[in-house]
Design a protein around this motif. Structure first.
Motif, PDB file in Angstrom:
ATOM      1  N   GLY A  94      24.048  19.101  17.777  1.00  0.00           N
ATOM      2  CA  GLY A  94      24.236  17.656  17.665  1.00  0.00           C
ATOM      3  C   GLY A  94      24.033  16.868  18.931  1.00  0.00           C
ATOM      4  N   ARG A  95      23.303  17.436  19.906  1.00  0.00           N
ATOM      5  CA  ARG A  95      22.941  16.644  21.078  1.00  0.00           C
ATOM      6  C   ARG A  95      22.056  15.482  20.641  1.00  0.00           C
ATOM      7  N   PRO A  96      22.319  14.263  21.120  1.00  0.00           N
ATOM      8  CA  PRO A  96      21.524  13.131  20.626  1.00  0.00           C
ATOM      9  C   PRO A  96      20.041  13.246  20.990  1.00  0.00           C
ATOM     10  N   GLY A 129      27.728   5.218   8.997  1.00  0.00           N
ATOM     11  CA  GLY A 129      27.399   5.687   7.651  1.00  0.00           C
ATOM     12  C   GLY A 129      28.588   5.646   6.698  1.00  0.00           C
ATOM     13  N   THR A 130      29.796   5.831   7.231  1.00  0.00           N
ATOM     14  CA  THR A 130      30.984   5.852   6.365  1.00  0.00           C
ATOM     15  C   THR A 130      31.252   4.473   5.773  1.00  0.00           C
ATOM     16  N   ILE A 131      31.213   3.461   6.623  1.00  0.00           N
ATOM     17  CA  ILE A 131      31.401   2.088   6.129  1.00  0.00           C
ATOM     18  C   ILE A 131      30.250   1.735   5.176  1.00  0.00           C
ATOM     19  N   PHE A 168      22.875   7.817  -3.483  1.00  0.00           N
ATOM     20  CA  PHE A 168      22.721   9.017  -2.659  1.00  0.00           C
ATOM     21  C   PHE A 168      23.302   8.825  -1.268  1.00  0.00           C
ATOM     22  N   ASP A 169      23.959   9.882  -0.803  1.00  0.00           N
ATOM     23  CA  ASP A 169      24.363   9.977   0.595  1.00  0.00           C
ATOM     24  C   ASP A 169      23.181  10.640   1.303  1.00  0.00           C
ATOM     25  N   ALA A 170      22.428   9.803   2.007  1.00  0.00           N
ATOM     26  CA  ALA A 170      21.208  10.284   2.685  1.00  0.00           C
ATOM     27  C   ALA A 170      21.457  10.398   4.183  1.00  0.00           C
ATOM     28  N   PHE A 220      22.306   5.886   4.732  1.00  0.00           N
ATOM     29  CA  PHE A 220      21.958   6.687   5.908  1.00  0.00           C
ATOM     30  C   PHE A 220      23.062   6.604   6.955  1.00  0.00           C
ATOM     31  N   SER A 221      23.207   7.676   7.700  1.00  0.00           N
ATOM     32  CA  SER A 221      24.011   7.635   8.921  1.00  0.00           C
ATOM     33  C   SER A 221      23.042   7.711  10.085  1.00  0.00           C
ATOM     34  N   PHE A 222      23.270   6.881  11.090  1.00  0.00           N
ATOM     35  CA  PHE A 222      22.479   6.956  12.331  1.00  0.00           C
ATOM     36  C   PHE A 222      23.393   7.342  13.483  1.00  0.00           C
ATOM     37  N   ARG A 240      30.646  25.749  11.830  1.00  0.00           N
ATOM     38  CA  ARG A 240      30.766  26.181  10.428  1.00  0.00           C
ATOM     39  C   ARG A 240      30.632  25.003   9.473  1.00  0.00           C
ATOM     40  N   TYR A 241      30.088  23.893   9.941  1.00  0.00           N
ATOM     41  CA  TYR A 241      29.936  22.724   9.060  1.00  0.00           C
ATOM     42  C   TYR A 241      29.740  23.190   7.635  1.00  0.00           C
ATOM     43  N   PHE A 242      30.212  22.764   6.600  1.00  0.00           N
ATOM     44  CA  PHE A 242      31.300  21.880   6.327  1.00  0.00           C
ATOM     45  C   PHE A 242      32.436  22.677   5.705  1.00  0.00           C
TER      46      PHE A 242
HETATM   47  N1  T4K Z   1      27.758  11.767   4.936  1.00  0.00           N
HETATM   48  C1  T4K Z   1      27.342  12.896   5.522  1.00  0.00           C
HETATM   49  C2  T4K Z   1      26.702  13.940   4.674  1.00  0.00           C
HETATM   50  C3  T4K Z   1      27.489  13.077   6.894  1.00  0.00           C
HETATM   51  O1  T4K Z   1      27.088  14.219   7.479  1.00  0.00           O
HETATM   52  C4  T4K Z   1      28.102  12.063   7.661  1.00  0.00           C
HETATM   53  C5  T4K Z   1      28.320  12.236   9.081  1.00  0.00           C
HETATM   54  C6  T4K Z   1      28.504  10.874   7.007  1.00  0.00           C
HETATM   55  C7  T4K Z   1      28.308  10.775   5.634  1.00  0.00           C
HETATM   56  C8  T4K Z   1      29.171   9.742   7.724  1.00  0.00           C
HETATM   57  O2  T4K Z   1      28.340   9.095   8.645  1.00  0.00           O
HETATM   58  P1  T4K Z   1      28.960   8.413  10.000  1.00  0.00           P
HETATM   59  O3  T4K Z   1      30.075   7.529   9.577  1.00  0.00           O
HETATM   60  O4  T4K Z   1      29.390   9.494  10.928  1.00  0.00           O
HETATM   61  O5  T4K Z   1      27.781   7.613  10.542  1.00  0.00           O
HETATM   62  C9  T4K Z   1      29.614  14.723  13.322  1.00  0.00           C
HETATM   63  C10 T4K Z   1      29.412  13.248  13.185  1.00  0.00           C
HETATM   64  O6  T4K Z   1      30.476  12.498  13.760  1.00  0.00           O
HETATM   65  C11 T4K Z   1      29.153  12.768  11.811  1.00  0.00           C
HETATM   66  O7  T4K Z   1      28.378  11.582  11.950  1.00  0.00           O
HETATM   67  C12 T4K Z   1      28.337  13.748  10.985  1.00  0.00           C
HETATM   68  N2  T4K Z   1      28.142  13.349   9.628  1.00  0.00           N
HETATM   69  C13 T4K Z   1      28.976  15.104  11.024  1.00  0.00           C
HETATM   70  C14 T4K Z   1      28.179  16.109  10.235  1.00  0.00           C
HETATM   71  O8  T4K Z   1      29.015  15.536  12.363  1.00  0.00           O
HETATM   72  P2  T4K Z   1      31.436  16.198  14.410  1.00  0.00           P
HETATM   73  O9  T4K Z   1      32.802  16.449  13.991  1.00  0.00           O
HETATM   74  O10 T4K Z   1      30.495  17.336  14.431  1.00  0.00           O
HETATM   75  O11 T4K Z   1      31.336  15.469  15.834  1.00  0.00           O
HETATM   76  P3  T4K Z   1      31.453  16.091  17.258  1.00  0.00           P
HETATM   77  O12 T4K Z   1      32.100  15.068  18.116  1.00  0.00           O
HETATM   78  O13 T4K Z   1      32.032  17.440  17.196  1.00  0.00           O
HETATM   79  O14 T4K Z   1      29.951  16.165  17.750  1.00  0.00           O
HETATM   80  C15 T4K Z   1      29.128  17.272  17.420  1.00  0.00           C
HETATM   81  C16 T4K Z   1      28.447  17.815  18.668  1.00  0.00           C
HETATM   82  O15 T4K Z   1      27.484  16.912  19.120  1.00  0.00           O
HETATM   83  C17 T4K Z   1      29.389  18.073  19.819  1.00  0.00           C
HETATM   84  O16 T4K Z   1      29.594  19.454  19.929  1.00  0.00           O
HETATM   85  C18 T4K Z   1      28.675  17.556  21.030  1.00  0.00           C
HETATM   86  C19 T4K Z   1      27.472  16.843  20.541  1.00  0.00           C
HETATM   87  N3  T4K Z   1      27.473  15.439  20.938  1.00  0.00           N
HETATM   88  C20 T4K Z   1      28.160  14.532  20.151  1.00  0.00           C
HETATM   89  C21 T4K Z   1      28.153  13.216  20.485  1.00  0.00           C
HETATM   90  C22 T4K Z   1      28.898  12.208  19.652  1.00  0.00           C
HETATM   91  C23 T4K Z   1      26.797  15.057  22.053  1.00  0.00           C
HETATM   92  O17 T4K Z   1      26.208  15.894  22.748  1.00  0.00           O
HETATM   93  N4  T4K Z   1      26.757  13.727  22.373  1.00  0.00           N
HETATM   94  C24 T4K Z   1      27.416  12.779  21.654  1.00  0.00           C
HETATM   95  O18 T4K Z   1      27.346  11.592  21.997  1.00  0.00           O
HETATM   96  O19 T4K Z   1      30.941  15.067  13.401  1.00  0.00           O
END
Ligand code: T4K
Length: 390
Positions: A26-28, A78-80, A172-174, A196-198, A329-331
């Motif tokens: 998940g690196r941006p 994406g949640t909102i 759809f949740d895209a 979409f989530s960005f 282990r997502y999800f």
């Molecule tokens: N529906 C689905 C199917 C989704 O997958 C998601 C979001 C949504 C709806 C809701 O959309 P949003 O409201 O989030 O826009 C992440 C995200 O927060 C989440 O957006 C995403 N899905 C979900 C699958 O993953 P975590 O719990 O993995 O976040 P976190 O903080 O552990 O970050 C993951 C990794 O990314 C970290 O190990 C480090 C890296 N990282 C993260 C950020 C934020 C970076 O390197 N830089 C950064 O700025 O949830």
């Protein structure tokens, strides 16, 4: 980076970790920094930082054009965006969703007093199984939310047929599917709308952000009102609403990233291919593949650790973390297994055998456009050695 040739090279056996710094999932994916900074300068010069500013308007237009859809309504995340779309569509009672998704899909319903009803998935695609969806319909069902998990399109035609047959709304949740296709057509204009989530961790990101795309004028209009407290012009509230607005800096990030999106996808595709090579022939390890006839960003490299692997998924993940490879282990364990759904729907797991099996096997590896071929090779070596020395 160290070479991992045998058990003695593993961090779980006392060797130093493979990576000095954590290797993240998940690196941006970041586009051209100068293009972004130039846009930020313009925002500051304009003194217009939010509330449907010029960057957001340009962003919506560019996204709609790219996806070939009439409306893109940008949101703060994406949640909102899911919550607003659900409300704008008038969903109520029960809505069928997969349990095998990020918890936001279920929360967006539950938060609004709607019961998420979890249907099982096809273990080959990780997406909703249409037969399972049919079996969960009750008189209280008002809709279905299909999820394009890992960017692979849900079975759209089958879900639309079910929705039409039963008078249900389909959206759809895209969140994972920007840049994906279904039968060659861009994800973004299927069902009543797509969300979409960005988020920073997505293939295409605006730091935080989201959008609902739709071809329905009235729905788009309602969502535009709802994301801005229901305001139509100054001092004129015509709709219930909330604050779901995207800010200008996020739109600027999106515009800069959009310019580089194709390059980013190409790199991620190559990296997915490198992973398949690096993991080939390891007993019990399969890399989830995407349909080559469809577009997918290949942002997620998902492996399954099956029964033939001498080491279990959770032991493998512990060994990876010791190497500073932060595989996820997502999800796990599926939405049905976490609060509040675990208590609310204690028997949900009985009908989710594929979800439960998949949730026990999945491991998501660090991938995207930021990882190097050498890093992929080391991750592959680590998995191969751990799997062969249980
Ligand atoms: N529906 C689905 C199917 C989704 O997958 C998601 C979001 C949504 C709806 C809701 O959309 P949003 O409201 O989030 O826009 C992440 C995200 O927060 C989440 O957006 C995403 N899905 C979900 C699958 O993953 P975590 O719990 O993995 O976040 P976190 O903080 O552990 O970050 C993951 C990794 O990314 C970290 O190990 C480090 C890296 N990282 C993260 C950020 C934020 C970076 O390197 N830089 C950064 O700025 O949830």
């Amino acid at each position: 980076m160290k070479e991992i040739r045998g058990p003695r090279d593993l961090a779980i056996n006392g060797a130093p970790p493979a990576f000095a710094e954590p290797l993240h999932v998940g690196r941006p994916n970041l586009g051209n920094r100068q293009a972004f900074m130039e846009r930020v300068g313009r925002i500051l010069d304009n003194q217009w930082v939010t509330n449907n500013g010029p960057m957001v308007q340009e962003f919506e237009q560019r996204v709609a054009e790219r996806l070939g859809v009439k409306h893109c309504v940008a949101m703060c995340n994406g949640t909102i965006a899911l919550e607003i779309a659900i409300r704008a569509l008038g969903l109520e009672g029960e809505v069928i969703v997969p349990s095998w998704t990020f918890v936001a899909t279920a929360h967006a319903l539950y938060w609004q007093g709607i019961t998420p009803v979890f249907a099982d998935i096809d273990p080959a695609t990780h997406n909703l199984d249409p037969a399972a969806v049919r079996s969960m319909i009750t008189p209280r069902t008002s809709g279905i939310i299909g999820v394009h998990l890992w960017g692979r399109a849900a079975p759209i035609a089958e879900l639309q047929a079910i929705a039409d047959e039963h008078g249900l709304k389909l959206m759809f949740d895209a969140a994972h599917a920007f840049g994906s296709s279904y039968h060659g057509q861009n994800i973004g204009s299927f069902g009543a709308c797509e969300v979409f989530s960005f988020h920073a961790t997505k293939a295409f990101n605006t730091m935080e952000g989201g959008a609902v795309t739709t071809n329905h004028d009235e729905l788009a209009e309602a969502m535009r009102l709802m994301r801005n407290f229901g305001f139509k012009g100054y001092d004129n509230v015509v709709h219930p609403g909330t604050n779901g607005k995207m800010i200008e800096v996020c739109a600027a990030m999106g515009l800069a990233n959009l310019d580089d999106f194709d390059r980013i996808v190409e790199t991620s595709q190559c990296n997915h291919f490198e992973y398949k090579q690096a993991l080939a022939g390891i007993p019990g390890i399969t890399v989830l593949d995407y349909n080559p006839a469809e577009r997918n960003t290949h942002h997620y490299v998902v492996i399954e650790v099956g029964d033939k692997c001498p080491v279990g998924r959770d032991d493998l993940i512990a060994a990876m973390h010791a190497e500073n490879i932060l595989a996820r282990r997502y999800f796990w364990p599926g939405c049905h297994g976490i609060l509040p759904y675990r208590d609310l729907l204690p028997h949900a797991g009985l009908v989710l055998s594929n979800t439960i099996a998949v949730a026990r096997r999945v491991l998501v590896l660090p991938a995207g456009a930021n990882i190097s071929t050498d890093q992929i090779r080391v991750v592959g070596d680590a998995i191969r050695v751990v799997a062969s020395t249980s």
